[in-house]
Design a protein around this motif. Structure first.
Motif, PDB file in Angstrom:
ATOM      1  N   LEU A   1      18.105 -16.709 -68.324  1.00 57.47           N
ATOM      2  CA  LEU A   1      17.961 -15.741 -67.231  1.00 57.47           C
ATOM      3  C   LEU A   1      16.806 -14.777 -67.516  1.00 57.47           C
ATOM      4  CD1 LEU A   1      19.114 -14.816 -64.525  1.00 57.47           C
ATOM      5  CD2 LEU A   1      20.602 -13.236 -65.777  1.00 57.47           C
ATOM      6  N   GLU A   2      16.663 -14.420 -68.773  1.00 57.09           N
ATOM      7  CA  GLU A   2      15.595 -13.485 -69.149  1.00 57.09           C
ATOM      8  C   GLU A   2      14.211 -14.089 -68.859  1.00 57.09           C
ATOM      9  OE1 GLU A   2      18.264 -14.250 -70.907  1.00 57.09           O
ATOM     10  OE2 GLU A   2      19.293 -12.331 -71.225  1.00 57.09           O
ATOM     11  N   THR A   3      14.040 -15.356 -69.171  1.00 60.93           N
ATOM     12  CA  THR A   3      12.723 -15.953 -68.891  1.00 60.93           C
ATOM     13  C   THR A   3      12.512 -16.111 -67.392  1.00 60.93           C
ATOM     14  OG1 THR A   3      13.598 -18.196 -69.238  1.00 60.93           O
ATOM     15  CG2 THR A   3      12.478 -17.168 -71.105  1.00 60.93           C
ATOM     16  N   LEU A   4      13.599 -16.374 -66.647  1.00 57.46           N
ATOM     17  CA  LEU A   4      13.441 -16.449 -65.185  1.00 57.46           C
ATOM     18  C   LEU A   4      12.944 -15.110 -64.652  1.00 57.46           C
ATOM     19  CD1 LEU A   4      13.880 -17.878 -62.390  1.00 57.46           C
ATOM     20  CD2 LEU A   4      16.131 -16.782 -62.359  1.00 57.46           C
ATOM     21  N   GLU A   5      13.620 -14.040 -65.067  1.00 51.90           N
ATOM     22  CA  GLU A   5      13.232 -12.720 -64.555  1.00 51.90           C
ATOM     23  C   GLU A   5      11.807 -12.360 -64.993  1.00 51.90           C
ATOM     24  OE1 GLU A   5      14.799 -11.399 -62.301  1.00 51.90           O
ATOM     25  OE2 GLU A   5      16.862 -12.151 -62.457  1.00 51.90           O
ATOM     26  N   HIS A   6      11.492 -12.713 -66.225  1.00 49.01           N
ATOM     27  CA  HIS A   6      10.156 -12.431 -66.743  1.00 49.01           C
ATOM     28  C   HIS A   6       9.094 -13.167 -65.910  1.00 49.01           C
ATOM     29  CE1 HIS A   6       7.111 -12.788 -70.278  1.00 49.01           C
ATOM     30  NE2 HIS A   6       6.901 -11.675 -69.619  1.00 49.01           N
ATOM     31  N   ALA A   7       9.374 -14.434 -65.655  1.00 46.79           N
ATOM     32  CA  ALA A   7       8.413 -15.226 -64.880  1.00 46.79           C
ATOM     33  C   ALA A   7       8.280 -14.682 -63.460  1.00 46.79           C
ATOM     34  CB  ALA A   7       8.846 -16.691 -64.853  1.00 46.79           C
ATOM     35  N   LEU A   8       9.402 -14.272 -62.872  1.00 41.20           N
ATOM     36  CA  LEU A   8       9.357 -13.734 -61.507  1.00 41.20           C
ATOM     37  C   LEU A   8       8.550 -12.439 -61.454  1.00 41.20           C
ATOM     38  CD1 LEU A   8      13.063 -14.409 -60.412  1.00 41.20           C
ATOM     39  CD2 LEU A   8      11.013 -15.589 -59.556  1.00 41.20           C
ATOM     40  N   THR A   9       8.666 -11.643 -62.508  1.00 38.96           N
ATOM     41  CA  THR A   9       7.871 -10.417 -62.573  1.00 38.96           C
ATOM     42  C   THR A   9       6.385 -10.749 -62.690  1.00 38.96           C
ATOM     43  OG1 THR A   9       9.717  -9.367 -63.694  1.00 38.96           O
ATOM     44  CG2 THR A   9       7.595  -8.226 -63.818  1.00 38.96           C
ATOM     45  N   MET A  10       6.084 -11.749 -63.545  1.00 34.92           N
ATOM     46  CA  MET A  10       4.671 -12.150 -63.688  1.00 34.92           C
ATOM     47  C   MET A  10       4.113 -12.594 -62.333  1.00 34.92           C
ATOM     48  SD  MET A  10       5.005 -14.259 -67.292  1.00 34.92           S
ATOM     49  CE  MET A  10       3.356 -14.964 -67.370  1.00 34.92           C
ATOM     50  N   LEU A  11       4.952 -13.255 -61.551  1.00 34.38           N
ATOM     51  CA  LEU A  11       4.499 -13.738 -60.241  1.00 34.38           C
ATOM     52  C   LEU A  11       4.418 -12.599 -59.221  1.00 34.38           C
ATOM     53  CD1 LEU A  11       4.011 -16.096 -58.165  1.00 34.38           C
ATOM     54  CD2 LEU A  11       6.488 -16.123 -57.830  1.00 34.38           C
ATOM     55  N   ASP A  12       5.309 -11.620 -59.329  1.00 37.93           N
ATOM     56  CA  ASP A  12       5.647 -10.651 -58.279  1.00 37.93           C
ATOM     57  C   ASP A  12       6.318 -11.418 -57.128  1.00 37.93           C
ATOM     58  OD1 ASP A  12       6.064  -8.663 -56.473  1.00 37.93           O
ATOM     59  OD2 ASP A  12       4.094  -7.725 -56.747  1.00 37.93           O
TER      60      ASP A  12
ATOM     61  N   PRO B   1      -4.856 -25.236 -62.277  1.00 41.95           N
ATOM     62  CA  PRO B   1      -4.923 -23.783 -62.177  1.00 41.95           C
ATOM     63  C   PRO B   1      -5.094 -23.166 -63.563  1.00 41.95           C
ATOM     64  CG  PRO B   1      -2.649 -24.473 -62.339  1.00 41.95           C
ATOM     65  CD  PRO B   1      -3.474 -25.740 -62.404  1.00 41.95           C
ATOM     66  N   VAL B   2      -5.231 -21.862 -63.600  1.00 42.72           N
ATOM     67  CA  VAL B   2      -5.072 -21.153 -64.866  1.00 42.72           C
ATOM     68  C   VAL B   2      -3.572 -21.132 -65.141  1.00 42.72           C
ATOM     69  CG1 VAL B   2      -5.243 -18.888 -65.971  1.00 42.72           C
ATOM     70  CG2 VAL B   2      -7.123 -19.750 -64.555  1.00 42.72           C
ATOM     71  N   VAL B   3      -3.168 -21.536 -66.330  1.00 40.35           N
ATOM     72  CA  VAL B   3      -1.743 -21.508 -66.680  1.00 40.35           C
ATOM     73  C   VAL B   3      -1.459 -20.142 -67.319  1.00 40.35           C
ATOM     74  CG1 VAL B   3       0.105 -22.625 -67.983  1.00 40.35           C
ATOM     75  CG2 VAL B   3      -1.762 -24.010 -67.020  1.00 40.35           C
ATOM     76  N   GLU B   4      -0.599 -19.373 -66.657  1.00 42.18           N
ATOM     77  CA  GLU B   4      -0.285 -18.020 -67.141  1.00 42.18           C
ATOM     78  C   GLU B   4       0.987 -18.112 -67.985  1.00 42.18           C
ATOM     79  OE1 GLU B   4      -0.364 -15.273 -63.618  1.00 42.18           O
ATOM     80  OE2 GLU B   4      -1.024 -17.110 -62.632  1.00 42.18           O
ATOM     81  N   ILE B   5       0.898 -17.661 -69.229  1.00 39.14           N
ATOM     82  CA  ILE B   5       2.018 -17.873 -70.147  1.00 39.14           C
ATOM     83  C   ILE B   5       2.521 -16.545 -70.692  1.00 39.14           C
ATOM     84  CG2 ILE B   5       2.750 -18.988 -72.302  1.00 39.14           C
ATOM     85  CD1 ILE B   5       0.442 -21.034 -71.785  1.00 39.14           C
ATOM     86  N   GLY B   6       3.830 -16.362 -70.590  1.00 36.70           N
ATOM     87  CA  GLY B   6       4.454 -15.176 -71.169  1.00 36.70           C
ATOM     88  C   GLY B   6       5.496 -15.594 -72.193  1.00 36.70           C
TER      89      GLY B   6
ATOM     90  N   TYR C   1       0.333 -21.083 -61.760  1.00 34.86           N
ATOM     91  CA  TYR C   1       1.346 -21.716 -62.606  1.00 34.86           C
ATOM     92  C   TYR C   1       1.736 -20.727 -63.694  1.00 34.86           C
ATOM     93  CZ  TYR C   1       4.259 -25.422 -64.248  1.00 34.86           C
ATOM     94  OH  TYR C   1       5.375 -26.166 -64.555  1.00 34.86           O
ATOM     95  N   ILE C   2       3.019 -20.432 -63.752  1.00 36.36           N
ATOM     96  CA  ILE C   2       3.498 -19.393 -64.663  1.00 36.36           C
ATOM     97  C   ILE C   2       4.595 -19.972 -65.563  1.00 36.36           C
ATOM     98  CG2 ILE C   2       4.786 -17.208 -64.757  1.00 36.36           C
ATOM     99  CD1 ILE C   2       3.337 -16.546 -62.048  1.00 36.36           C
ATOM    100  N   VAL C   3       4.484 -19.690 -66.840  1.00 30.12           N
ATOM    101  CA  VAL C   3       5.531 -20.112 -67.782  1.00 30.12           C
ATOM    102  C   VAL C   3       5.991 -18.874 -68.543  1.00 30.12           C
ATOM    103  CG1 VAL C   3       6.054 -21.512 -69.825  1.00 30.12           C
ATOM    104  CG2 VAL C   3       4.431 -22.370 -68.117  1.00 30.12           C
ATOM    105  N   SER C   4       7.302 -18.666 -68.549  1.00 31.74           N
ATOM    106  CA  SER C   4       7.840 -17.704 -69.503  1.00 31.74           C
ATOM    107  C   SER C   4       8.720 -18.489 -70.446  1.00 31.74           C
ATOM    108  CB  SER C   4       8.657 -16.618 -68.804  1.00 31.74           C
ATOM    109  OG  SER C   4       9.332 -15.854 -69.803  1.00 31.74           O
ATOM    110  N   GLU C   5       8.392 -18.440 -71.719  1.00 29.43           N
ATOM    111  CA  GLU C   5       9.114 -19.311 -72.643  1.00 29.43           C
ATOM    112  C   GLU C   5       9.594 -18.550 -73.866  1.00 29.43           C
ATOM    113  OE1 GLU C   5       8.053 -20.923 -75.884  1.00 29.43           O
ATOM    114  OE2 GLU C   5       6.986 -19.003 -75.981  1.00 29.43           O
ATOM    115  N   ASP C   6      10.548 -19.172 -74.550  1.00 30.41           N
ATOM    116  CA  ASP C   6      11.097 -18.563 -75.764  1.00 30.41           C
ATOM    117  C   ASP C   6      11.133 -19.609 -76.873  1.00 30.41           C
ATOM    118  OD1 ASP C   6      12.486 -17.340 -77.770  1.00 30.41           O
ATOM    119  OD2 ASP C   6      14.131 -16.627 -76.516  1.00 30.41           O
TER     120      ASP C   6
END
Ligand code: FES
Ligand code: FES
Lengths: 160, 777
Positions: B422-433, B709-714, B649-654
């Protein structure tokens, strides 16, 4: 099969060899000159791994016969850093993680070097277009694109 | 994204240090198999079947044998009886590599029938043209969805089989109340997800150079492979000679992605040829061979059912999973239904599965070999959201595991802890707005534009304890010069192992990164390793490197303590010197310690051992090590061309603490682009007779710089407790998450037109067809 004498300059050195007319420039460079930095990823002109410069123009060496290059001036990836110092494109690839397995890398480095010689300050679209004839399966192109931007900047800074 | 920094004394783990591999590769001095030449070396080429299924009625190689420059032509009758068992440690005795050449019939286009060995590859190919072969073609089995039910056309009829099912597991409910829950659910949503056939396509195709030395009776092998040690033990069994008579190396390997994990039948043929001829024989395949006859992947179908309560809690999930394994699968074991619920709190699970033989190229591993479970679930969740008219993000929010839900045992028996879905989902959604995106989408739709967001959340079982994969070894040595060498059982093919493992050793010992050299991909000096694959290097090889280094560190301290007349407990090591804590003037360089340990060994008291070397095998304390991520993909479909373009393209990973953040980001991006390719561009197609239609890069399209695209990674960082570094594997995640994220994005872009995307690929023709079918073209 008959052979022909072919002469060309490769990375500043005169090379002469007898080759079959069907021998590609890529195989001539790899087998006869023992310059194995030029890679073969498809041998049908799509992947760009075999890219070298002939008389300053980036060319796919798998699509050219060695005999067609008679009298030409060929630069391979080994010729870009003759005194051991990386050229700005190579240095930028190192700095931006523009390579993983490294197999596509010689082709990209030669293509990008030729691109920046032609167009020293390309836009992002021009870089993407200019490198669209080279395939990389490892990097997702992220580091490669960053590297070419960086190389353009560093070369521009050096000139000004 | 982190910048590269060069040397920084002391701490290297967590730094994006410059790669040790780069200089040789950038200047054209890599050493791939085709770059190696030996005196007297011959070249091999294969005659391959152009018929999918049939009996060989005539095979005449006389003209080929007679050609000038041809040294040998082999068919099955020449190789029969010249080899022993053909199995890999990891896969077991049951899965034998098929015979090196077709015996009396062919079972897929591309199957090798004859091997020519000649003075050059040009001549070998000339000779192939002179071989006459007649094949009495039978009816090919091509559609894996119907193959299991086909009792007339049997792929392995010659083996006496009567079914095309390699493995069939009937529906198995893992929860006793499964039927009841489905019967009483507020909503039951069902769909069939179909994934297309796509391939690893390393830029360096397969290749091997085998060199038998008669008299010494030794086999030297240079191979483009993912595991030198497994290649060696395989050929020890195959040639019926001891491992000690075989050397395998792979200095540089141009990508693998799973394809080069196991020995192929062609490589067997080349090795046999070298032994029979007593000369070096090299085979480097061309791209057509690689696309046609190196392993194929994906190509799976799953009927998924979800039971959803009124409050949108998903209370059960099931899948009926069918996978095409082709005729001779190099690695078919790819279904893991236990992964189906993924990172969700779904309490009930049921599944059936089938692996089905067809007259096509066999299935092999490809980055995230069990990724279909993620693809099926994530596409089904989007389908459910569309069907129920709710937001797919909201449905995931209700059901994803959060750190606070852990530990959690899934219905498949997976114990999750230290993950952050859930944390990575929220993080990715924030990165996207996210909210801004939905507003933009409303606007876009009003303008007639097709803009969509795809989500994919997954857990990745890294560093699995599958038999031989469970451990790795390391030998670490301070050399007589004081420099450090680490010998690992890995075989890097792009993963930056020479760099990352040097970072681990340097930090653990307290020396400079530049003073550490990693040796790997070479059997004679390194400990056994099962091969580089399965997202295992950081956790398992990293664990081995660390433990071996710690043992060496103890030896360094013991020698230094004696030489400095200090207590071990008072000593520390940093920047390559051993010093008395708090008294930095009293110190010894590593070279001085090495001198004391080796050159002046006679002065050491008995309790201090000689040498500064240790070998350790490491196994994580638990399997697997879970990592997780959420991928977000935004596509816009051009109405005129029907091309879907990835806009963001956004990735939030752990993956826990990163040894080298730039290397991590590179692995993720590479995997993501393979997934984008697999959905939007790549598709390996057979016609109804089993003829391949996509055997060049003109037909089999790989992504290029113009499509990505540029791959945006968090990064969300949670340490794993399975290993001392707290690391988690991550090499495959990018490819696992991307397929569903991209497909779901296309689905979201088309959903308001009443189009339901459940099938890939999604190239322009496919999208055009969907639009026409929906009357929206
Ligand atoms: S090898 Fe020349 S373009 Fe691929
Ligand atoms: S770095 Fe491996 S193909 Fe580009």
């Amino acid at each position: 099969m008959s052979t022909h004498l072919v002469s060309m300059t490769v990375n500043g050195i005169e090379r002469h060899a007898r080759v079959e007319p069907r021998k590609t420039l890529a195989d001539f460079l790899r087998d006869d000159c023992r310059l194995t930095g030029t890679h073969l990823g498809c041998e049908h002109g799509v992947c760009g791994a075999c890219t070298v410069m002939i008389d300053g123009r980036a060319t796919r060496s798998c699509l050219v016969f060695a005999v067609q290059t008679e009298g030409g001036r060929v630069t391979t990836v080994e010729g870009l850093a003759p005194d051991g110092e990386l050229n700005p494109v190579q240095a930028a690839f190192e700095a931006e993680h523009g390579l993983q397995c490294g197999f596509c890398t010689p082709g990209f480095v030669v293509s990008a070097t030729a691109l920046l010689e032609r167009n020293p300050s390309p836009t992002d679209d021009e870089i993407r277009e200019g490198l669209s004839g080279n395939l990389c399966r490892c990097t997702g192109y992220q580091g490669i694109l960053r590297a070419v931007h960086r190389a353009a900047q560093s070369m521009g800074a050096r000139q000004s | 994204m982190s910048a590269i920094t060069t040397r920084k004394a002391g701490r290297f783990i967590g730094q994006s240090v410059a790669r040790k591999e780069d200089r040789r590769l950038l200047t054209g001095h890599g050493l791939y198999v085709d770059d190696v030449s030996l005196p007297g070396m011959l070249h091999a080429a294969f005659l391959r079947s152009d018929v999918a299924r049939g009996t060989i009625t005539r095979l005449d190689v006389d003209a080929a044998r007679a050609l000038d420059g041809v040294v040998a032509v082999y068919t099955w009758s020449d190789l029969h009886g010249t080899f022993g068992e053909a199995w890999h440690t990891m896969l077991g005795e049951e899965l034998q590599v098929p015979p090196p050449l077709a015996i009396g019939d062919v079972r897929h286009v591309g199957e090798p029938i004859a091997l020519v060995v000649a003075e050059s590859r040009y001549l070998a190919e000339d000779a192939i043209e002179l071989i006459e072969v007649d094949i009495d073609a039978g009816r090919a089995v091509v559609d894996f969805n119907t193959a299991a039910a086909d009792t007339t056309n049997i792929v392995h009829q010659a083996w006496g089989l009567t079914s095309n099912a390699m493995v069939e597991v009937p529906f198995t409910p893992l929860s006793p109340d499964l039927d009841e829950v489905f019967a009483n659910a507020a909503h039951v949503v069902e769909c069939t997800v179909e994934q297309n056939r796509y391939l690893c396509v390393p830029m360096e195709a397969r290749g091997i150079l085998a060199s038998w030395t008669p008299g010494r009776d030794e086999m030297d092998i240079v191979a483009s492979c993912q595991g030198v040690h497994e290649t060696r033990i395989f050929f020890s069994r195959y040639l019926q000679i001891p491992e000690s008579s075989i050397r395998v190396s792979a200095r540089d390997v141009g990508g693998g992605f799973g394809q080069k994990m196991f020995v192929f039948r062609e490589e067997c043929a080349v090795v046999l040829a070298s032994r029979m001829l007593g000369r070096p024989v090299k085979w480097v395949e061309d791209r057509r061979e690689n696309l046609l006859a190196a392993s194929h992947s994906r190509n799976e179908t799953g009927r998924v059912r979800l039971a959803i309560d009124a409050d949108l809690t998903i209370s059960a999930i099931t899948v009926d999973h069918v996978a095409d394994v082709g005729a001779y699968p190099p690695c078919p074991a790819i279904i893991d239904p236990m992964l189906l619920p993924g990172p969700y709190k779904i309490p009930r699970l049921g599944f059936s599965m089938a692996m089905v033989w067809t007259n096509t190229m066999g299935k092999g591993a490809y980055r995230g070999p069990w990724m279909f479970e993620t693809t099926a679930r994530e596409m089904a969740i989007d389908h459910a959201a569309r069907t129920l008219g709710i937001d797919a993000v909201e449905l995931r929010r209700r059901n994803l595991l959060a750190a606070s839900d852990l530990p959690f045992t899934s219905p498949g028996g997976n114990l999750f802890k230290e993950i952050t879905p859930l944390e990575t989902l929220e993080h990715a959604l924030t990165m996207l707005d996210y909210d801004a995106f939905r507003r933009e989408q409303v606007q876009a739709r009003a303008e007639g534009r097709l803009l969509g967001l795809g989500v994919c959340a997954y857990v990745e079982p890294t560093s699995m304890g599958v038999q031989s994969l469970a451990s790795e070894g390391a030998t670490v040595r301070v050399e007589t010069s004081g420099k450090v060498m680490a010998f690992l059982g890995t075989t890097s093919h792009g993963q930056s192992i020479e760099t990352t493992m040097a970072q681990v050793v340097a930090d653990t010992l307290g020396v400079e990164y530049d003073d550490v050299t990693v040796v790997q991909a070479e059997t004679q000096s390194t400990p056994y390793g099962p091969g580089t694959g399965g997202s295992r290097t950081a956790v398992i090889a990293g664990g081995a490197a660390r433990e071996a280094t710690l043992a060496v560190r103890d030896k360094v301290l013991a020698v230094a303590a004696h030489a400095m007349e200090a207590a071990v407990d008072d000593l520390d090591i940093d920047g390559g010197s051993v010093f008395v804590r708090g008294t930095p003037v009293k110190s010894m360089t590593m070279a001085e310690v090495a001198k004391a340990a080796y050159r002046n060994a006679h002065l050491l008291p008995p309790e201090v051992g000689s040498g500064l070397e240790a070998t350790v095998r490491f196994r994580p304390n638990t399997f697997p090590t879970w990592s997780n991520a959420t991928h977000l993909c935004v596509v816009e479909i051009d109405r005129a061309s029907c091309i879907a373009r990835v806009v963001r393209y956004i990735v939030s990973e752990d993956c826990g603490p990163m040894i080298n953040p730039t290397v991590v980001d590179g692995q993720i991006s590479g995997g993501v682009v393979q997934g984008i390719g697999g959905v939007l561009l790549e598709d390996f197609v057979y016609d109804g007779d089993g003829n391949p239609l996509t055997t060049t890069f003109v037909d089999y399209l790989l992504p290029t710089t113009t499509e990505i695209p540029v791959v945006e990674i968090g990064h969300v960082v949670t340490e794993s407790s399975t290993n001392p570094g707290g690391f988690k594997g991550m090499g495959e995640g990018g490819a696992i998450g991307a397929h569903a994220a991209v497909a779901n994005a296309v689905g979201d872009a088309l959903a308001h037109l009443g189009i339901n995307v459940l099938k890939t690929p999604l190239g322009p023709n496919d999208i055009h067809r969907l639009l026409v079918e929906a009357g929206a073209d």
